[in-house]
Design a protein around this motif. Structure first.
Motif, PDB file in Angstrom:
ATOM      1  N   HIS B 161       0.862  -1.183   0.000  1.00  0.00           N
ATOM      2  CA  HIS B 161       0.000   0.000   0.000  1.00  0.00           C
ATOM      3  C   HIS B 161       0.895   1.228   0.000  1.00  0.00           C
ATOM      4  O   HIS B 161       2.111   1.104   0.131  1.00  0.00           O
ATOM      5  CB  HIS B 161      -0.983  -0.018   1.177  1.00  0.00           C
ATOM      6  CG  HIS B 161      -0.378  -0.270   2.526  1.00  0.00           C
ATOM      7  ND1 HIS B 161      -0.278   0.708   3.471  1.00  0.00           N
ATOM      8  CD2 HIS B 161       0.177  -1.385   3.065  1.00  0.00           C
ATOM      9  CE1 HIS B 161       0.291   0.200   4.569  1.00  0.00           C
ATOM     10  NE2 HIS B 161       0.587  -1.072   4.349  1.00  0.00           N
ATOM     11  N   ASN B 222      -5.742   0.940   3.895  1.00  0.00           N
ATOM     12  CA  ASN B 222      -5.027   2.054   3.273  1.00  0.00           C
ATOM     13  C   ASN B 222      -5.151   1.959   1.756  1.00  0.00           C
ATOM     14  O   ASN B 222      -5.452   0.900   1.207  1.00  0.00           O
ATOM     15  CB  ASN B 222      -3.549   2.050   3.686  1.00  0.00           C
ATOM     16  CG  ASN B 222      -2.843   3.334   3.276  1.00  0.00           C
ATOM     17  OD1 ASN B 222      -3.484   4.367   3.105  1.00  0.00           O
ATOM     18  ND2 ASN B 222      -1.535   3.269   3.106  1.00  0.00           N
ATOM     19  N   PHE B 223      -4.893   3.073   1.099  1.00  0.00           N
ATOM     20  CA  PHE B 223      -4.962   3.143  -0.351  1.00  0.00           C
ATOM     21  C   PHE B 223      -3.723   2.503  -0.976  1.00  0.00           C
ATOM     22  O   PHE B 223      -2.597   2.771  -0.558  1.00  0.00           O
ATOM     23  CB  PHE B 223      -5.060   4.598  -0.822  1.00  0.00           C
ATOM     24  CG  PHE B 223      -6.292   5.291  -0.323  1.00  0.00           C
ATOM     25  CD1 PHE B 223      -7.513   5.090  -0.944  1.00  0.00           C
ATOM     26  CD2 PHE B 223      -6.242   6.123   0.789  1.00  0.00           C
ATOM     27  CE1 PHE B 223      -8.663   5.723  -0.482  1.00  0.00           C
ATOM     28  CE2 PHE B 223      -7.391   6.763   1.249  1.00  0.00           C
ATOM     29  CZ  PHE B 223      -8.603   6.564   0.622  1.00  0.00           C
ATOM     30  N   HIS B 224      -3.961   1.679  -1.956  1.00  0.00           N
ATOM     31  CA  HIS B 224      -2.884   1.111  -2.742  1.00  0.00           C
ATOM     32  C   HIS B 224      -3.157   1.463  -4.202  1.00  0.00           C
ATOM     33  O   HIS B 224      -4.263   1.238  -4.692  1.00  0.00           O
ATOM     34  CB  HIS B 224      -2.846  -0.411  -2.548  1.00  0.00           C
ATOM     35  CG  HIS B 224      -1.813  -1.098  -3.379  1.00  0.00           C
ATOM     36  ND1 HIS B 224      -1.991  -2.348  -3.899  1.00  0.00           N
ATOM     37  CD2 HIS B 224      -0.579  -0.696  -3.776  1.00  0.00           C
ATOM     38  CE1 HIS B 224      -0.916  -2.694  -4.587  1.00  0.00           C
ATOM     39  NE2 HIS B 224      -0.050  -1.710  -4.525  1.00  0.00           N
TER      40      HIS B 224
END
Lengths: 229, 229
Positions: B161, B222-224
């Motif tokens: 991520h 979380n953003f990946h």
């Protein structure tokens, strides 16, 4: 299933092609079909004229917004965000009522320079504007957070990544999820963000998408929520 | 390295603890250290009073914003977005000039109900406001797109991520990247979005983060950016 795809740009063509290849009856809606077919120049983004695309996709007929929406059992909005409400007004609320209205548009406002900003934003969203203007339609926001080639062919991006759905009607979101699965999205990759208000979150991904495009130099990327499952 | 972490909330405490455990000299900045230490009640979010945390982290002394910024070779802003410019004014531009100023804050405005909206947004960002107000500081926006436990322990989220950096000064971004690597972030997970203007993108992730929190029921995500490398 009969689909009306509103908008003859690259997103509309890509969605219409995919739906048609899956065996659906698809028409593509535009303000003035004759004028759309008569254009011979690429647009400002270099997209070839509609007629060029149509020669290779003759099964997808261009129709007026009204005729297209009347034909479709489902309606997909791929018009430019600033033109969406006018296009849907032309489609007619009577032809949207009771139908799943899949909103893929982004309310990009390029009038203040590049990269474009959003309008509406933060305290409202295009999807909410649509739902308020057409309360009898079942608006589902989805697919607006990626390049259109990925929308219909998620395997272009290796590994797991996500697509979001927002909307008030659970049945409509389930139908859209089934359409996404038919496009190649694993069911587990579809994240239901909540009601139509949650489309604010999906639309507000565009600013970082645009900067990631600038930083990476290509559009074959997508958001993956690591830890979501 | 001497760090000043401005803000005594959960983000500031988490960052200060991590930096201290890595062997840095860390002070934590607050408007009135005596008042901060005197509080005995948890805050509205249930965070224990600062004094409770401080008993277990005696090496991290609370100081006034001015004293903290004067002490730090690097300054980390973890104050509430609405309080950030006042806190940095209290810190003093002379104590920020020439330093890397790491901005982790989000300009959340809870005054219009929940979930909070952003202010500024779209045509401006908190990070840009800070850079304009303190032109001699090297502002780097980072880490604002996730829960603070993940900021300092990225392995809480399984798999790859990303963390974003935005800023005008390449050397400052490199120094911040090294700090992130020391927190456990693989260097390849750090995405440079561009200049400080690109912080708009990172800040505008908050609306979908808040709705993902609602949809998933936890903050360990979380953003990946799949396809980024």
């Amino acid at each position: 299933m009969r689909y009306a795809v509103l908008g003859t740009g690259i997103v509309g063509r890509t969605i219409a092609t995919r739906l048609s290849s899956l065996g659906h009856e698809v028409v593509i809606g535009t303000r003035d079909p004759a004028a759309t077919l008569a254009r011979t120049e690429p647009d400002a983004m270099g997209t070839p004229p509609f007629a060029t695309w149509h020669m290779a996709h003759a099964a997808v007929e261009p129709r007026s917004f009204t005729e297209a929406a009347a034909f479709g059992e489902r309606v997909v909005n791929t018009t430019a965000g600033a033109a969406t409400l006018d296009a849907l007004k032309a489609a007619g609320s009577v032809h949207l009522a009771g139908k799943v209205l899949i909103d893929i548009a982004n309310p990009l406002d390029p009038s203040r320079g590049m990269p474009p900003v959003l309008d509406p934003v933060n305290t409202d969203s295009l999807a909410e504007q649509i739902q308020r203007a057409f309360p009898d339609a079942h608006v589902v926001k989805t697919l607006n957070t990626m390049n259109c080639r990925i929308m219909v062919e998620p395997s272009r991006v290796a590994g797991a990544h996500n697509v979001f759905v927002s909307g008030e009607n659970k049945g409509a979101k389930q139908q859209v999820t089934e359409m996404l699965v038919s496009f190649g999205w694993p069911e587990s990759s579809v994240i239901d963000l909540g009601g139509i208000e949650s489309a604010r979150g999906a639309e507000m991904l565009l600013p970082i998408w645009l900067r990631l495009y600038g930083a990476l130099g290509h559009t074959d990327f997508n958001f993956h929520i690591q830890g979501a499952h």
